[in-house]
Design a protein around this motif. Structure first.
Motif, PDB file in Angstrom:
ATOM      1  N   ASP A 185       0.843  -1.191   0.000  1.00  0.00           N
ATOM      2  CA  ASP A 185       0.000   0.000   0.000  1.00  0.00           C
ATOM      3  C   ASP A 185       0.883   1.248   0.000  1.00  0.00           C
ATOM      4  OD1 ASP A 185       0.071   1.068   3.088  1.00  0.00           O
ATOM      5  OD2 ASP A 185       0.240  -1.122   2.970  1.00  0.00           O
ATOM      6  N   PRO A 186       0.387   2.363  -0.516  1.00  0.00           N
ATOM      7  CA  PRO A 186       1.205   3.583  -0.642  1.00  0.00           C
ATOM      8  C   PRO A 186       1.800   4.062   0.674  1.00  0.00           C
ATOM      9  CG  PRO A 186      -0.811   3.783  -1.931  1.00  0.00           C
ATOM     10  CD  PRO A 186      -0.946   2.536  -1.138  1.00  0.00           C
ATOM     11  N   TYR A 187       1.069   3.918   1.775  1.00  0.00           N
ATOM     12  CA  TYR A 187       1.574   4.395   3.060  1.00  0.00           C
ATOM     13  C   TYR A 187       2.813   3.604   3.484  1.00  0.00           C
ATOM     14  CZ  TYR A 187       1.836   5.403   8.049  1.00  0.00           C
ATOM     15  OH  TYR A 187       2.282   5.746   9.304  1.00  0.00           O
ATOM     16  N   THR A 188       2.757   2.266   3.332  1.00  0.00           N
ATOM     17  CA  THR A 188       3.907   1.432   3.691  1.00  0.00           C
ATOM     18  C   THR A 188       5.088   1.735   2.787  1.00  0.00           C
ATOM     19  OG1 THR A 188       2.391  -0.313   4.423  1.00  0.00           O
ATOM     20  CG2 THR A 188       4.675  -0.938   4.017  1.00  0.00           C
ATOM     21  N   LEU A 189       4.821   1.948   1.498  1.00  0.00           N
ATOM     22  CA  LEU A 189       5.908   2.267   0.575  1.00  0.00           C
ATOM     23  C   LEU A 189       6.561   3.603   0.930  1.00  0.00           C
ATOM     24  CD1 LEU A 189       7.335   1.182  -1.924  1.00  0.00           C
ATOM     25  CD2 LEU A 189       5.697   2.438  -3.327  1.00  0.00           C
ATOM     26  N   THR A 190       5.761   4.558   1.395  1.00  0.00           N
ATOM     27  CA  THR A 190       6.321   5.847   1.795  1.00  0.00           C
ATOM     28  C   THR A 190       7.209   5.704   3.024  1.00  0.00           C
ATOM     29  OG1 THR A 190       4.361   6.967   0.917  1.00  0.00           O
ATOM     30  CG2 THR A 190       5.730   8.207   2.462  1.00  0.00           C
ATOM     31  N   GLN A 191       6.831   4.833   3.937  1.00  0.00           N
ATOM     32  CA  GLN A 191       7.631   4.604   5.136  1.00  0.00           C
ATOM     33  C   GLN A 191       9.014   4.046   4.814  1.00  0.00           C
ATOM     34  OE1 GLN A 191       4.952   2.158   7.543  1.00  0.00           O
ATOM     35  NE2 GLN A 191       4.785   3.861   8.998  1.00  0.00           N
ATOM     36  N   LEU A 192       9.112   3.318   3.695  1.00  0.00           N
ATOM     37  CA  LEU A 192      10.398   2.742   3.317  1.00  0.00           C
ATOM     38  C   LEU A 192      11.386   3.802   2.838  1.00  0.00           C
ATOM     39  CD1 LEU A 192       9.193  -0.468   1.439  1.00  0.00           C
ATOM     40  CD2 LEU A 192      10.021  -0.272   3.790  1.00  0.00           C
ATOM     41  N   ARG A 193      10.939   5.037   2.696  1.00  0.00           N
ATOM     42  CA  ARG A 193      11.862   6.115   2.320  1.00  0.00           C
ATOM     43  C   ARG A 193      12.801   6.477   3.476  1.00  0.00           C
ATOM     44  NH1 ARG A 193      11.013   9.301  -2.062  1.00  0.00           N
ATOM     45  NH2 ARG A 193       9.208   8.832  -3.392  1.00  0.00           N
ATOM     46  N   ALA A 194      12.401   6.164   4.691  1.00  0.00           N
ATOM     47  CA  ALA A 194      13.227   6.479   5.846  1.00  0.00           C
ATOM     48  C   ALA A 194      14.473   5.604   5.849  1.00  0.00           C
ATOM     49  CB  ALA A 194      12.435   6.277   7.132  1.00  0.00           C
ATOM     50  N   PRO A 195      15.629   6.160   6.133  1.00  0.00           N
ATOM     51  CA  PRO A 195      16.842   5.336   6.169  1.00  0.00           C
ATOM     52  C   PRO A 195      16.812   4.397   7.366  1.00  0.00           C
ATOM     53  CG  PRO A 195      17.319   7.561   6.899  1.00  0.00           C
ATOM     54  CD  PRO A 195      15.904   7.574   6.400  1.00  0.00           C
ATOM     55  N   PRO A 196      17.336   3.208   7.223  1.00  0.00           N
ATOM     56  CA  PRO A 196      17.339   2.271   8.351  1.00  0.00           C
ATOM     57  C   PRO A 196      18.293   2.716   9.446  1.00  0.00           C
ATOM     58  CG  PRO A 196      18.587   1.373   6.522  1.00  0.00           C
ATOM     59  CD  PRO A 196      17.954   2.644   6.019  1.00  0.00           C
ATOM     60  N   ASP A 197      17.977   2.350  10.660  1.00  0.00           N
ATOM     61  CA  ASP A 197      18.847   2.657  11.792  1.00  0.00           C
ATOM     62  C   ASP A 197      20.134   1.859  11.650  1.00  0.00           C
ATOM     63  OD1 ASP A 197      20.095   2.891  14.301  1.00  0.00           O
ATOM     64  OD2 ASP A 197      18.153   3.220  15.284  1.00  0.00           O
ATOM     65  N   PRO A 198      21.287   2.482  11.786  1.00  0.00           N
ATOM     66  CA  PRO A 198      22.551   1.736  11.639  1.00  0.00           C
ATOM     67  C   PRO A 198      22.668   0.551  12.590  1.00  0.00           C
ATOM     68  CG  PRO A 198      22.961   4.093  11.637  1.00  0.00           C
ATOM     69  CD  PRO A 198      21.525   3.913  12.016  1.00  0.00           C
ATOM     70  N   GLU A 199      21.962   0.605  13.734  1.00  0.00           N
ATOM     71  CA  GLU A 199      22.035  -0.497  14.680  1.00  0.00           C
ATOM     72  C   GLU A 199      21.058  -1.614  14.357  1.00  0.00           C
ATOM     73  OE1 GLU A 199      21.498   1.054  18.551  1.00  0.00           O
ATOM     74  OE2 GLU A 199      23.341   2.273  18.526  1.00  0.00           O
ATOM     75  N   ASP A 200      20.109  -1.339  13.456  1.00  0.00           N
ATOM     76  CA  ASP A 200      19.124  -2.363  13.081  1.00  0.00           C
ATOM     77  C   ASP A 200      19.733  -3.312  12.069  1.00  0.00           C
ATOM     78  OD1 ASP A 200      17.325  -1.243  14.744  1.00  0.00           O
ATOM     79  OD2 ASP A 200      16.214  -0.158  13.176  1.00  0.00           O
ATOM     80  N   LEU A 201      19.542  -4.594  12.313  1.00  0.00           N
ATOM     81  CA  LEU A 201      19.984  -5.630  11.394  1.00  0.00           C
ATOM     82  C   LEU A 201      18.763  -6.361  10.865  1.00  0.00           C
ATOM     83  CD1 LEU A 201      23.027  -7.123  13.360  1.00  0.00           C
ATOM     84  CD2 LEU A 201      23.084  -5.450  11.500  1.00  0.00           C
ATOM     85  N   ALA A 202      18.883  -6.824   9.660  1.00  0.00           N
ATOM     86  CA  ALA A 202      17.776  -7.588   9.075  1.00  0.00           C
ATOM     87  C   ALA A 202      17.588  -8.902   9.825  1.00  0.00           C
ATOM     88  CB  ALA A 202      18.055  -7.870   7.598  1.00  0.00           C
ATOM     89  N   PHE A 203      16.341  -9.270  10.037  1.00  0.00           N
ATOM     90  CA  PHE A 203      16.039 -10.534  10.697  1.00  0.00           C
ATOM     91  C   PHE A 203      16.437 -11.691   9.781  1.00  0.00           C
ATOM     92  CE2 PHE A 203      12.835 -13.942  11.439  1.00  0.00           C
ATOM     93  CZ  PHE A 203      13.258 -14.313  12.707  1.00  0.00           C
ATOM     94  N   ARG A 204      17.351 -12.513  10.239  1.00  0.00           N
ATOM     95  CA  ARG A 204      17.848 -13.615   9.414  1.00  0.00           C
ATOM     96  C   ARG A 204      17.164 -14.935   9.696  1.00  0.00           C
ATOM     97  NH1 ARG A 204      22.738 -12.403   7.014  1.00  0.00           N
ATOM     98  NH2 ARG A 204      22.309 -14.309   5.842  1.00  0.00           N
ATOM     99  N   GLY A 205      16.229 -14.943  10.647  1.00  0.00           N
ATOM    100  CA  GLY A 205      15.488 -16.165  10.942  1.00  0.00           C
ATOM    101  C   GLY A 205      16.052 -16.895  12.143  1.00  0.00           C
ATOM    102  N   ASP A 206      15.199 -17.706  12.760  1.00  0.00           N
ATOM    103  CA  ASP A 206      15.602 -18.510  13.908  1.00  0.00           C
ATOM    104  C   ASP A 206      16.056 -19.907  13.511  1.00  0.00           C
ATOM    105  OD1 ASP A 206      14.920 -16.425  15.610  1.00  0.00           O
ATOM    106  OD2 ASP A 206      12.818 -17.067  15.689  1.00  0.00           O
TER     107      ASP A 206
END
Length: 478
Positions: free
Chosen positions: A421-442
């Motif tokens: 949806d457009p709102y979620t796509l707009t949120q992706l414009r924000a740069p990720p936090d340098p301390e945030d890592l992608a979830f790689r799974g359990d």
């Protein structure tokens, strides 16, 4: 009964190593997270017992439908196209490399299917959508399994169960057809057999054939009567005979012949591919589904003939139905005789035990169940023909030579994949936090070369296989 597909598993991938976005820098991170959730769901599903997998299918479906919008956004943007009305710039740093377990490609007996390394996001799209289609088929299978369970269903419950199964099968057909319309997928020649265009087209035809047969099963009182007779807890036979309302037999016969044509098309596509070999169970299932559909058509023509008072010709049609099934056996007092009859009875009992245990039953595509219906009608009409109206039973070969043409029932709607949806796509414009890592799974990566999944020496403690290997400076184990 739909084919019991085995859902594939996949490796862990960090998509930010292959893609970057200036306009939406959080997009690769979010796609990696969604994919890791899917990877965990597939691996957990694989470890579950066969009886518990049906209840877990909804979790796999939710993980797939959550991942697909982000995957398609990444694919669209990497092809220099706008996502809806918004411009998304995605740069390819290096080609994406993923691993998916092939479950439809023929493998050596006793060995797990390989997990080849695939290059390109189009392979990721193909495996993701095909897995979603397999999930819908398994959901339809779990619905239809209620019809063969220990408890009898009321007519309303039976109708709603069949309607839900039909919806899942049509959805699987639409998803596979959509996959064929993706140019990068349909033109791929280096893809495994699981996602080859011929295999995808064959599976789409199988799903449509099964959905077409469900239409007939919804209004087929004879199959329901046989299912009630097989149910040991059913006591209705003590005080009433099963009610068999009149059916639109000739129309049902043409619908079954249309299903047989789709199954025949699937057989040709599965066996005529020169680039590889599909698992024999899938090919055998497609052939059995074709036999079952044609036998159902012939059986309905027998019912239509018997309703006209031609009992002798109706018996000939039933013999033709047994010929189509490839399970022809002579009857004596309503019971099978001879070695072929004994073998068929043993196969049916084996199938019944699989139903009770919840294993991979239904691999015969309903052939044995249809044989029971045909033999029930043959025993009943043969008694009537011998005592009331004696008629000559003609040969069945001329009857099979003048089968009518098939009639399509479904008009499948094109599949519309979910989008962000457009709102979620707009949120992706924000740069990720340098301390945030992608979830790689359990879940651990079961296909890597890091020791997971490596076979242990005899007697070794599980997980200690690396402690028993040869050292780099010695040629001895000691």
């Amino acid at each position: 009964m739909p084919f019991p597909f085995t859902l594939p598993t996949t490796s862990s991938v960090l998509l930010s190593d292959s893609f970057s976005s200036v306009t939406h820098p959080s997009l690769p991170l979010q796609v990696t997270t969604k994919r890791s959730v899917l990877k965990d769901a597939l691996k957990k599903h694989k470890r579950l017992a066969a009886q518990s997998r049906s209840s877990h299918l909804s979790i796999v479906q939710e993980a797939l439908t959550s991942y697909i919008p982000y995957l398609l956004t990444l694919k669209t943007a990497s092809s220099y196209r706008d996502v809806g009305t918004e411009r998304v710039d995605v740069e390819i740093i290096k080609p994406l490399e993923v691993e998916w377990r092939t479950t439809l490609t023929a493998a050596l007996p006793g060995r797990e299917a390989p997990r080849p390394k695939l290059t390109g996001i189009h392979h990721e799209v193909a495996f993701t959508f095909s897995t979603l289609a397999h999930t819908h088929v398994l959901l339809a299978r779990s619905q239809l399994g209620l019809l063969y369970g220990s408890a009898s269903l009321s007519p309303d419950q039976r109708t709603s169960t069949l309607a839900a199964a039909m919806k899942h099968l049509l959805e699987a057909h639409s998803i596979l057809k959509y996959l064929l319309s993706v140019p990068s997928v349909s033109a791929a020649r280096d893809a495994p057999m699981d996602i080859q265009p011929s295999t995808v087209s064959a599976l789409a035809s199988l799903a449509l054939a099964e959905a077409t047969l469900v239409v007939v099963s919804k209004d087929d009182p004879y199959a329901a009567a046989v299912a009630e007779d097989r149910d040991e807890t059913n006591r209705d036979w003590m005080f009433k005979a099963p009610t068999i309302p009149k059916v639109r037999a000739h129309l049902f016969a043409r619908i079954c012949l249309a299903a047989a044509e789709h199954a025949s098309q699937a057989c040709g596509l599965l066996t005529g591919n020169a680039t590889g070999k599909v698992d024999e169970d899938v090919v055998k299932y497609a052939n059995d589904l074709r036999r079952t559909a044609r036998a159902k058509a012939v059986r309905f023509l027998a019912i239509d003939t018997e309703l006209s008072g031609k009992t002798g010709e109706a018996l000939a049609w039933l013999r033709g139905a047994k010929k189509e099934l490839g399970l022809a056996s002579e009857l004596e007092d309503g019971k099978r005789k001879g070695f072929r009859g004994l073998k068929q009875s043993w196969q049916e009992k084996r199938e019944d035990r699989k139903i009770e245990k919840g294993g991979e039953w239904g691999m015969d595509a309903g052939r044995f169940e249809e044989a029971r219906v045909v033999e029930m009608l043959e025993a009943k009409w043969d008694r009537e023909n011998s005592t009331i109206n004696v008629q000559t039973v003609p040969p069945f070969e001329p009857l099979l030579a003048r089968l009518p043409t098939g009639r399509e029932y479904h008009s499948p709607q094109p599949y519309e994949p979910p989008t962000i949806d457009p709102y979620t796509l707009t949120q992706l414009r924000a740069p990720p936090d340098p301390e945030d890592l992608a979830f790689r799974g359990d879940e651990e990566d079961s296909g890597g070369e890091d020791g997971y999944g490596r076979s242990n020496p005899p007697g070794a403690f599980p997980g200690a296989g690396t402690d028993y290997g040869r050292s780099a400076t010695s040629n001895s184990y000691y």
